[in-house]
Design a protein around this motif. Structure first.
Motif, PDB file in Angstrom:
ATOM      1  N   ALA A 170      41.180   4.897 -17.038  1.00  0.00           N
ATOM      2  CA  ALA A 170      41.753   4.878 -15.680  1.00  0.00           C
ATOM      3  C   ALA A 170      41.226   6.050 -14.854  1.00  0.00           C
ATOM      4  O   ALA A 170      41.984   6.778 -14.216  1.00  0.00           O
ATOM      5  CB  ALA A 170      43.280   4.910 -15.772  1.00  0.00           C
ATOM      6  N   ALA A 221      34.110  11.082 -18.951  1.00  0.00           N
ATOM      7  CA  ALA A 221      35.363  10.797 -19.671  1.00  0.00           C
ATOM      8  C   ALA A 221      35.052  10.201 -21.046  1.00  0.00           C
ATOM      9  O   ALA A 221      35.682  10.549 -22.047  1.00  0.00           O
ATOM     10  CB  ALA A 221      36.241   9.853 -18.853  1.00  0.00           C
ATOM     11  N   MET A 264      39.690  -0.542 -16.401  1.00  0.00           N
ATOM     12  CA  MET A 264      40.194  -0.997 -15.094  1.00  0.00           C
ATOM     13  C   MET A 264      39.326  -0.521 -13.926  1.00  0.00           C
ATOM     14  O   MET A 264      39.681  -0.692 -12.765  1.00  0.00           O
ATOM     15  CB  MET A 264      41.612  -0.474 -14.876  1.00  0.00           C
ATOM     16  CG  MET A 264      41.684   1.029 -14.746  1.00  0.00           C
ATOM     17  SD  MET A 264      43.300   1.580 -14.220  1.00  0.00           S
ATOM     18  CE  MET A 264      44.288   1.168 -15.617  1.00  0.00           C
ATOM     19  N   VAL A 265      38.176   0.072 -14.257  1.00  0.00           N
ATOM     20  CA  VAL A 265      37.390   0.777 -13.242  1.00  0.00           C
ATOM     21  C   VAL A 265      36.790  -0.172 -12.199  1.00  0.00           C
ATOM     22  O   VAL A 265      36.133  -1.152 -12.545  1.00  0.00           O
ATOM     23  CB  VAL A 265      36.259   1.563 -13.937  1.00  0.00           C
ATOM     24  CG1 VAL A 265      35.316   2.177 -12.915  1.00  0.00           C
ATOM     25  CG2 VAL A 265      36.852   2.631 -14.855  1.00  0.00           C
TER      26      VAL A 265
HETATM   27  N1  LIG Z   1      44.758   2.734  -7.437  1.00  0.00           N
HETATM   28  C1  LIG Z   1      44.747   1.450  -7.706  1.00  0.00           C
HETATM   29  O1  LIG Z   1      45.619   0.711  -7.218  1.00  0.00           O
HETATM   30  C2  LIG Z   1      43.719   0.846  -8.628  1.00  0.00           C
HETATM   31  C3  LIG Z   1      43.830  -0.517  -8.921  1.00  0.00           C
HETATM   32  C4  LIG Z   1      42.938  -1.094  -9.835  1.00  0.00           C
HETATM   33  C5  LIG Z   1      41.944  -0.328 -10.395  1.00  0.00           C
HETATM   34  N2  LIG Z   1      41.834   0.992 -10.068  1.00  0.00           N
HETATM   35  C6  LIG Z   1      40.782   1.767 -10.736  1.00  0.00           C
HETATM   36  O2  LIG Z   1      41.434   2.603 -11.657  1.00  0.00           O
HETATM   37  C7  LIG Z   1      40.752   3.844 -11.772  1.00  0.00           C
HETATM   38  C8  LIG Z   1      41.743   4.959 -11.455  1.00  0.00           C
HETATM   39  O3  LIG Z   1      42.189   4.787 -10.131  1.00  0.00           O
HETATM   40  P1  LIG Z   1      43.397   5.645  -9.549  1.00  0.00           P
HETATM   41  O4  LIG Z   1      43.704   5.056  -8.223  1.00  0.00           O
HETATM   42  O5  LIG Z   1      44.464   5.803 -10.566  1.00  0.00           O
HETATM   43  O6  LIG Z   1      42.658   7.040  -9.320  1.00  0.00           O
HETATM   44  P2  LIG Z   1      43.301   8.462  -9.004  1.00  0.00           P
HETATM   45  O7  LIG Z   1      44.705   8.309  -8.511  1.00  0.00           O
HETATM   46  O8  LIG Z   1      42.291   9.155  -8.157  1.00  0.00           O
HETATM   47  O9  LIG Z   1      43.351   9.157 -10.436  1.00  0.00           O
HETATM   48  C9  LIG Z   1      42.226   9.358 -11.218  1.00  0.00           C
HETATM   49  C10 LIG Z   1      42.633  10.240 -12.378  1.00  0.00           C
HETATM   50  O10 LIG Z   1      41.518  10.380 -13.248  1.00  0.00           O
HETATM   51  C11 LIG Z   1      41.448  11.729 -13.627  1.00  0.00           C
HETATM   52  N3  LIG Z   1      40.093  12.064 -14.049  1.00  0.00           N
HETATM   53  C12 LIG Z   1      39.004  12.234 -13.286  1.00  0.00           C
HETATM   54  N4  LIG Z   1      37.945  12.505 -14.058  1.00  0.00           N
HETATM   55  C13 LIG Z   1      38.375  12.511 -15.339  1.00  0.00           C
HETATM   56  C14 LIG Z   1      37.747  12.714 -16.576  1.00  0.00           C
HETATM   57  N5  LIG Z   1      36.429  12.976 -16.659  1.00  0.00           N
HETATM   58  N6  LIG Z   1      38.494  12.646 -17.697  1.00  0.00           N
HETATM   59  C15 LIG Z   1      39.826  12.362 -17.637  1.00  0.00           C
HETATM   60  N7  LIG Z   1      40.488  12.166 -16.476  1.00  0.00           N
HETATM   61  C16 LIG Z   1      39.763  12.229 -15.340  1.00  0.00           C
HETATM   62  C17 LIG Z   1      41.862  12.476 -12.395  1.00  0.00           C
HETATM   63  O11 LIG Z   1      42.174  13.785 -12.734  1.00  0.00           O
HETATM   64  P3  LIG Z   1      42.052  14.988 -11.659  1.00  0.00           P
HETATM   65  O12 LIG Z   1      43.352  14.986 -10.939  1.00  0.00           O
HETATM   66  O13 LIG Z   1      41.818  16.178 -12.511  1.00  0.00           O
HETATM   67  O14 LIG Z   1      40.897  14.658 -10.749  1.00  0.00           O
HETATM   68  C18 LIG Z   1      43.058  11.642 -11.960  1.00  0.00           C
HETATM   69  O15 LIG Z   1      44.218  11.986 -12.675  1.00  0.00           O
HETATM   70  C19 LIG Z   1      39.578   3.790 -10.790  1.00  0.00           C
HETATM   71  O16 LIG Z   1      38.409   3.444 -11.480  1.00  0.00           O
HETATM   72  C20 LIG Z   1      39.976   2.680  -9.820  1.00  0.00           C
HETATM   73  O17 LIG Z   1      38.850   2.008  -9.309  1.00  0.00           O
HETATM   74  C21 LIG Z   1      42.709   1.593  -9.199  1.00  0.00           C
END
Ligand SMILES: NC(=O)c1ccc[n+]([C@@H]2O[C@H](COP(=O)([O-])OP(=O)(O)OC[C@H]3O[C@@H](n4cnc5c(N)ncnc54)[C@H](OP(=O)(O)O)[C@@H]3O)[C@@H](O)[C@H]2O)c1
Length: 188
Positions: free
Chosen positions: A45, A54, A69-70
């Motif tokens: 995620a 990651a 889910m990326v």
């Molecule tokens: N938001 C949605 O509704 C949604 C829906 C479907 C799919 N997605 C997909 O799901 C994924 C996550 O989305 P999100 O909206 O949850 O993103 P987000 O709110 O920006 O959260 C991303 C998380 O990943 C962490 N992270 C970044 N790099 C990392 C690493 N190398 N190792 C471990 N953790 C790491 C971040 O930590 P930091 O705080 O330290 O940066 C943050 O906690 C994305 O690929 C997105 O395309 C999102």
């Protein structure tokens, strides 16, 4: 079920909370964190540009299920990969002995916020993957959090599921329609 969730943002933290409520063992994994050896399902995620870092930190995930889910969305809400590959296939290539299942990329985090009544249809979680047993485990995970799985076939289908993720991001953010929308496939 023992689940590690790599990335604790909007999706990761909500899924973790729901799975815990449903009785699963959940380990959140942050930046640079390794995945615990006893986690059988690893939910990925993190944002697309962070995927390879990651995975490198996660360690060898041979035999484990990666629920990916990326959405590979880049600047200007454009797809960052596709046509001849997908984020899911890139992940499979990086971890060749893991069992990658695309899942949850077409559902917004905001739709994980509430319980769905017996008489309403919960959001669909479209999945694909090459390992039938791994898909069956991910189906159980989806049902555990009250959503509806929909199997779209082999992992190569991620080339089509990822643009559907792109579509909803475009509608929600590009056209300001909000995040309380979800695509579904019905049979007629
Ligand atoms: N938001 C949605 O509704 C949604 C829906 C479907 C799919 N997605 C997909 O799901 C994924 C996550 O989305 P999100 O909206 O949850 O993103 P987000 O709110 O920006 O959260 C991303 C998380 O990943 C962490 N992270 C970044 N790099 C990392 C690493 N190398 N190792 C471990 N953790 C790491 C971040 O930590 P930091 O705080 O330290 O940066 C943050 O906690 C994305 O690929 C997105 O395309 C999102």
């Amino acid at each position: 079920v023992n689940v590690a969730i790599v990335g604790n943002g909007r999706m990761g933290s909500k899924l973790a909370a729901l799975l815990k409520q449903a009785g699963a063992t959940v380990t959140p994994v942050g930046r640079g964190g390794a995945v615990p050896k006893d986690a059988t399902i690893v939910v990925l995620a993190v944002p697309y540009p962070e995927v390879m870092d990651a995975l490198a930190a996660a360690g060898d995930l041979s035999g484990r299920i990666i629920a990916d889910m990326v959405n590979p969305i880049g600047p200007g809400l454009q797809l960052a990969t596709g046509l001849t590959t997908s984020a899911a296939e890139e992940i499979q290539r990086e971890q060749p002995r893991a069992r990658v299942v695309k899942a949850f990329n077409t559902v917004f985090a905001e739709l994980l916020d509430r319980k769905y009544g017996k008489r309403e249809k919960p959001p669909q979680v479209m999945i694909c993957g090459d390992d039938a047993a791994a898909k069956a485990e991910v189906v159980k995970l989806i049902e555990l959090v009250g959503l509806e799985p929909y199997d779209c076939g082999p992992l190569v289908v991620a080339r089509f599921l990822e643009p559907i993720g792109g579509l909803i991001v475009h509608l929600a953010y590009g056209q300001n329609r909000g995040t309380r929308i979800a695509p579904r496939l019905d049979q007629y």
